[in-house]
Design a protein around this motif. Structure first.
Motif, PDB file in Angstrom:
ATOM      1  N   SER A  43     -39.357   9.139 101.527  1.00  0.00           N
ATOM      2  CA  SER A  43     -38.445   8.241 102.494  1.00  0.00           C
ATOM      3  C   SER A  43     -38.946   7.014 102.199  1.00  0.00           C
ATOM      4  O   SER A  43     -40.143   6.740 101.903  1.00  0.00           O
ATOM      5  CB  SER A  43     -38.691   8.554 103.967  1.00  0.00           C
ATOM      6  N   ILE A  67     -30.431  11.927 103.216  1.00  0.00           N
ATOM      7  CA  ILE A  67     -30.877  10.756 104.158  1.00  0.00           C
ATOM      8  C   ILE A  67     -30.069  11.100 105.352  1.00  0.00           C
ATOM      9  O   ILE A  67     -30.181  11.016 106.698  1.00  0.00           O
ATOM     10  CB  ILE A  67     -30.336   9.324 103.702  1.00  0.00           C
ATOM     11  N   TRP A 118     -27.981  10.528  99.501  1.00  0.00           N
ATOM     12  CA  TRP A 118     -27.345  10.101 100.576  1.00  0.00           C
ATOM     13  C   TRP A 118     -27.056  11.243 101.365  1.00  0.00           C
ATOM     14  O   TRP A 118     -27.421  11.066 102.522  1.00  0.00           O
ATOM     15  CB  TRP A 118     -26.051   9.437 100.254  1.00  0.00           C
ATOM     16  N   GLU A 178     -33.855   3.273 104.090  1.00  0.00           N
ATOM     17  CA  GLU A 178     -33.621   4.162 102.837  1.00  0.00           C
ATOM     18  C   GLU A 178     -33.014   3.399 101.816  1.00  0.00           C
ATOM     19  O   GLU A 178     -32.151   2.754 102.000  1.00  0.00           O
ATOM     20  CB  GLU A 178     -32.981   5.420 103.117  1.00  0.00           C
ATOM     21  N   TRP A 179     -33.408   3.485 100.620  1.00  0.00           N
ATOM     22  CA  TRP A 179     -33.023   2.929  99.363  1.00  0.00           C
ATOM     23  C   TRP A 179     -32.074   4.235  98.871  1.00  0.00           C
ATOM     24  O   TRP A 179     -32.682   5.462  98.958  1.00  0.00           O
ATOM     25  CB  TRP A 179     -33.744   2.498  98.365  1.00  0.00           C
ATOM     26  N   CYS A 180     -30.936   3.710  98.263  1.00  0.00           N
ATOM     27  CA  CYS A 180     -29.850   4.738  97.594  1.00  0.00           C
ATOM     28  C   CYS A 180     -28.941   4.438  96.563  1.00  0.00           C
ATOM     29  O   CYS A 180     -28.485   3.339  96.979  1.00  0.00           O
ATOM     30  CB  CYS A 180     -29.270   5.494  98.921  1.00  0.00           C
ATOM     31  N   SER A 229     -28.485  -5.464 102.025  1.00  0.00           N
ATOM     32  CA  SER A 229     -29.176  -5.047 103.258  1.00  0.00           C
ATOM     33  C   SER A 229     -30.043  -6.122 103.702  1.00  0.00           C
ATOM     34  O   SER A 229     -30.208  -6.227 105.015  1.00  0.00           O
ATOM     35  CB  SER A 229     -30.369  -3.751 102.789  1.00  0.00           C
ATOM     36  N   SER A 242     -25.935   1.522  98.352  1.00  0.00           N
ATOM     37  CA  SER A 242     -26.064   2.731  99.486  1.00  0.00           C
ATOM     38  C   SER A 242     -24.524   3.089  99.845  1.00  0.00           C
ATOM     39  O   SER A 242     -24.092   4.437 100.136  1.00  0.00           O
ATOM     40  CB  SER A 242     -26.731   2.455 100.515  1.00  0.00           C
ATOM     41  N   ALA A 297     -25.040  -0.202 105.375  1.00  0.00           N
ATOM     42  CA  ALA A 297     -25.050   0.319 104.015  1.00  0.00           C
ATOM     43  C   ALA A 297     -24.564  -0.824 103.061  1.00  0.00           C
ATOM     44  O   ALA A 297     -23.388  -1.757 103.484  1.00  0.00           O
ATOM     45  CB  ALA A 297     -24.109   1.343 103.469  1.00  0.00           C
ATOM     46  N   SER A 301     -29.685   0.788 105.045  1.00  0.00           N
ATOM     47  CA  SER A 301     -29.801   1.360 103.537  1.00  0.00           C
ATOM     48  C   SER A 301     -29.504   0.247 102.453  1.00  0.00           C
ATOM     49  O   SER A 301     -28.563  -0.649 102.924  1.00  0.00           O
ATOM     50  CB  SER A 301     -28.920   2.513 103.411  1.00  0.00           C
TER      51      SER A 301
END
Ligand SMILES: Cc1cc2nc3c(=O)[nH]c(=O)nc-3n(C[C@H](O)[C@H](O)[C@H](O)COP(=O)(O)OP(=O)(O)OC[C@H]3O[C@@H](n4cnc5c(N)ncnc54)[C@H](O)[C@@H]3O)c2cc1C
Ligand code: SF4
Lengths: 197, 652
Positions: free
Chosen positions: B640, B569, B566, B556-558, B494, B468, B463, B516
């Motif tokens: 996603s 995910i 989150w 995954e982007w968050c 990331s 994230s 993360a 993420s």
């Protein structure tokens, strides 16, 4: 190579009931004490409060700790405080690792056994990382006491004035022959319908 | 404005351009070209004798071309500096034989054609970019007849027309015949809020609604007899005192008609204009006639911003305006330390907002300048010169130009410019770049520790610090429960995630690995997460080659605000983990033993343009598109970001 003279201290925080309400913090403290190179593990009601911080500093002195793991909240909240704390006891600020057992564990887990197991894992991972932390020197670079403001519209003008008023030299660069930007071309401006210049 | 000219701490460099900026926080060197004005700025009294004699007459850009000026001129009466200037491209001759009338006219001898552009080198610690916005040119909008019909003007031209300092000296007249208009129409959102790129920009330009309301009210205050209509989509009067002004203009009789005109034509030879509009409130097609129409033109990113943006490595928002370091918490900072933004360069905004932002930017700059020394967090990259093969790949991926490299040379790492994203360390296939504090060994030790026991139940999750990891914190703050299986490794970006980490985690028995990061456009390191996407494609290819299930690796982007995301995910990733059998996990080690760690380069332009398959690793949905068609990598079905781009294999 991992140093073989590591003396790690783990400080488990109850955070009142925020952590202790879902994680068996005493079991966690005991578990932390069994990890290789962990010299001592201590539990506090609020590690971030003064008594908690004093305990960290005292332990560093008395047990000659050279790595500190605080198992509490997110580093986003208290890492700067705990870094200061260990620095106050003569340890380099980069020898701290935080195990986030609140935001990433007690607050998002429904089952106490699951939460406690997850917290143990998180602490284990944090201790593993702590073994690979080294003292770091922050490079200090000189700062030239002057600012460049590019663009002489109202934003650039205001920024230049404010910086200059705080006592710094400012170069205000405008590509046109006069400053003013769009605002200079406006006749009256909202919200008060008064002159722009 | 005058205060700037007089302030002892301000050196005002007008008619000047920044040609180069080098260095880093606290230590920038800028090269400025000060163009020749040919009139001594300090000596000129602004008497104007010179301009009276100048024989060259050209359209006046300050008056939006509605008036004229000479080749020697003062931009406007209140100009700062208050000095004339010779536009050398318009001047007849730079020596007295060709013309030189102005030289003769100037009693103080302020004019000289012997001067040349000056080049200055200045050293500064902080930079504020305040390059503003440009105004949309509606010529392309054929339906509005701008330039075809003289009495269709832009809001900017209207400002000059009504100004006492304007070409008509404040007597309201329409450009076609200078007659005072009796009926005026305003058309909103010209060049704004459209999904059709030929008709302008998708964003709202923020100032034009209020500007029109202001103009209409000004007219009503001074010429109550003029009939005014405003055509709009919806009115945006959201600031302090704005609604009140809108109410006042409605009370003064300004008519607001919901609907944007589809067509404008001139009424015979009168110069009047006939507007056809669908009134969406009354639900009918209407025709209106006006003496003059004002197009409320939107804002566009300033042309002048682009060169500066490149020089200090700033990023752009999707709108093309400068991107701030964080949309809520760092609105005047930029990813480049020591560089701040203010005003309309960041997004279209009004004066009040520009001034507020300028105050914030200057306080940030002052905080930095108040320090004699600036300490850089010790998370920067360091080169192991013995391992380095001098390939220069690291320099090519550094978003901050903090690594310079020349062929056959060791790259140079400029620690003061380095922000510690770790993209270079992940890129170096030889392991020659080490990150201080976020070392490779620490990551391996973390993976070992999390997979020590019960590895089949664990999800190895990377993360990024800013989005994230913070998004997971937000999920915590919101008490959004999710399965307890993921163990997080925090990295700054990331892009720090070296493909080797992933191989290592799989070999150690991880059923699923999740990477993420910040949403594609929110990357805190300009565009470092583009490297993440590229590496993901390579890793998926690599897993496939090794005969493994590709969907065990997820992306995954968050954002920091998306606690709920989150949680989703985590739930979805746990479902994935449960689908991985112990046979699969056991087989992974042998499968990856000799598998090469994929290190893909950026796809070639020719590959990028080719249509290929996008496949969602989460839900299996697939569709066709080229590399650029879905940069954020969002699955249209399940949202996603684990989207794999399957480059077409070359036909052998
Ligand atoms: C038609 C219209 C009407 C408006 N009416 C109102 C109103 O009534 N009330 C209100 O509050 N706001 C109004 N606004 C908005 C207002 O104009 C802006 O808020 C304001 O101009 C923004 O100031 P700025 O300094 O950010 O940008 P600008 O005014 O655009 O100034 C930027 C300056 O930077 C210079 N520059 C650009 N690039 C470079 C470079 N590379 N090097 C050096 N210099 C450079 C430009 O020449 C310019 O002087 C209106 C805008 C428009 C278009
Ligand atoms: S401010 Fe008003 S006129 Fe301007 S783009 Fe936004 S909605 Fe349209």
């Amino acid at each position: 190579m991992i140093r073989d003279d590591l003396r790690i201290g783990v400080f488990v925080c109850d955070c009142g009931s925020n952590i202790a309400g879902m994680v068996d913090t005493e079991a966690l403290r005991e578990y932390a004490g069994t990890l290789p190179q962990v010299e001592l593990s201590i539990r506090n009601k609020y590690t971030c409060a003064d008594p908690g911080q004093q305990e960290i500093q005292k332990s560093i002195y008395e047990h000659n700790l050279n790595r500190v793991v605080v198992a509490s909240c997110s580093p986003a909240s208290y890492e700067p405080i705990f870094r200061q704390c260990i620095e106050g006891a003569g340890l380099n600020r980069y020898l701290l690792e935080m195990a986030n057992i609140r935001e990433h564990c007690s607050w998002v887990t429904d089952d106490k056994a699951d939460a406690t197991q997850k917290a143990k894992d998180i602490v284990n991972v944090a201790v593993a990382r702590a073994r690979w932390l080294y003292p770091q020197d922050e490079e200090k670079i000189p700062v030239t006491d002057a600012a460049l403001v590019v663009g002489g519209g109202i934003a650039g003008i205001q920024a230049a004035l404010d910086i200059a008023d705080s006592g710094h030299k400012v170069y205000l660069v405008e590509k046109k022959p006069s400053i003013g930007g769009i605002m200079a071309q406006l006749d009256k401006v909202y919200p008060d319908i008064e002159c722009s210049i | 404005m005058m205060d700037v000219g007089r302030h002892p701490n301000i050196e005002l460099l007008t008619y000047s351009e920044v040609e180069d900026i080098r260095g880093y926080v606290g230590n920038f060197t800028a090269h400025i070209r000060r163009k020749a004005r040919y009139v001594d700025e300090d000596e000129c009294t602004g008497c104007g004798d010179c301009a009276k004699e100048c024989p060259v007459v050209v359209p006046d850009e300050f008056q939006m071309g509605l008036g004229s000026r000479k080749a020697i001129y003062i931009p406007f009466p209140q100009a700062v500096p208050s000095a004339y200037i010779v536009e050398d491209k318009e001047c007849l001759g730079q020596n007295p034989i060709a013309c030189g009338k102005c030289i003769e006219a100037c009693e103080k001898n302020c004019i000289s054609f012997d001067v040349q552009d000056e080049h200055l080198e200045i050293n500064v610690g902080a930079i504020v970019v305040a390059t503003g916005m440009d105004v949309y040119d509606p010529t392309a909008l054929d339906e509005y007849g701008y330039r075809r019909f003289p009495n269709v003007v832009t809001s900017m031209e209207f400002e000059r027309l009504v100004s006492t300092g304007g070409p008509l000296e404040g007597h309201l007249g329409r450009p076609g015949d200078l007659k005072q208009p009796r009926k005026i129409g305003f058309i909103q959102c010209v060049g704004s809020r459209t999904q059709n790129p030929e008709k302008g920009n998708p964003y709202c330009s923020n100032v034009c609604c209020m500007n029109t309301i202001k103009a209409a009210q000004y007219l009503k205050d001074n010429y109550p007899e003029i009939d005014i209509s405003v055509f709009y989509m919806d009115l945006r009067a959201f600031g302090k005192g704005f609604e009140e002004l809108l109410m006042r203009s409605k009370a003064s009789g300004v008519r607001f008609i919901r609907g944007l005109p589809g067509d404008i034509e001139e009424v015979d030879d009168t110069g009047d204009l006939r507007v056809t509009v669908e009134n969406t409130t009354a639900k009918r097609l209407e025709k209106h006639e006006f003496d003059m129409l004002v197009l409320a033109v939107g804002a566009t990113p300033a042309m002048g911003t682009e060169p500066v943006r490149r020089l200090v490595s700033l990023s752009k928002s999707p709108s093309g305006f400068l991107k701030e370091a964080h949309s809520k918490l760092k609105p005047v900072d930029t990813p480049t330390k020591g560089v701040y933004i203010a005003g309309a360069a960041e997004s279209p905004k009004d004066i009040r907002e520009s001034v507020t932002q300028a105050g914030a930017a200057s306080s940030k700059a002052s905080i930095l300048l108040n320090k004699s020394k600036f300490s850089i967090e010790a998370i920067t990259s360091v080169l192991d010169e013995d391992i380095c093969k001098k390939c220069g790949q690291c320099a090519s991926v550094c978003p901050f130009a903090a690594i310079t490299w020349e062929k056959k040379q060791l790259p140079k790492l400029i620690s003061a410019a380095c922000v510690g994203c770790g993209n270079c360390a992940a890129e170096c296939r030889y392991g020659a770049i080490k990150m201080r504090h976020f070392s490779d060994q620490a990551v391996y030790a973390q993976i070992d520790a999390m997979l020590e026991e019960n590895s089949a139940n664990k999800i190895v999750a990377f993360a990024c610090n800013w989005c994230s990891y913070a998004g997971a914190d937000t999920a915590g703050v919101g008490r959004m429960a999710y399965p307890p299986n993921a163990r997080i490794i925090r990295t700054m970006c990331s892009a720090r995630v070296n493909p080797e980490f992933i191989w290592y985690a799989f070999k150690k028995g991880a059923p699923v690995v999740l990477i993420s990061g910040c949403h594609y456009v929110d990357c805190h390191y300009i565009d470092a997460n583009r490297s993440t996407v590229r590496r993901m494609d390579g890793l998926w290819d690599g897993l496939e080659k090794a005969g493994l299930r590709t969907d065990r690796l997820l992306l995954e982007w968050c954002s920091a605000a998306e606690g709920g995301r989150w949680q989703t995910i985590m739930k979805e990733t746990e479902k994935k983990r449960q689908s991985v059998t112990s046979e699969e996990i056991d087989g992974t080690r042998t499968a990856l033993e000799d598998a090469k760690i994929p290190r893909p380069r950026n796809p070639k332009a020719s590959d990028e343009n080719q249509d290929a398959d996008f496949v969602c690793m989460r839900c299996g949905y697939s569709w066709k598109g080229n590399y650029r068609s879905n940069v954020e990598r969002i699955c249209p079905q399940c949202r996603s970001n684990s989207i794999r781009w399957l480059k077409k294999k070359k036909n052998k």
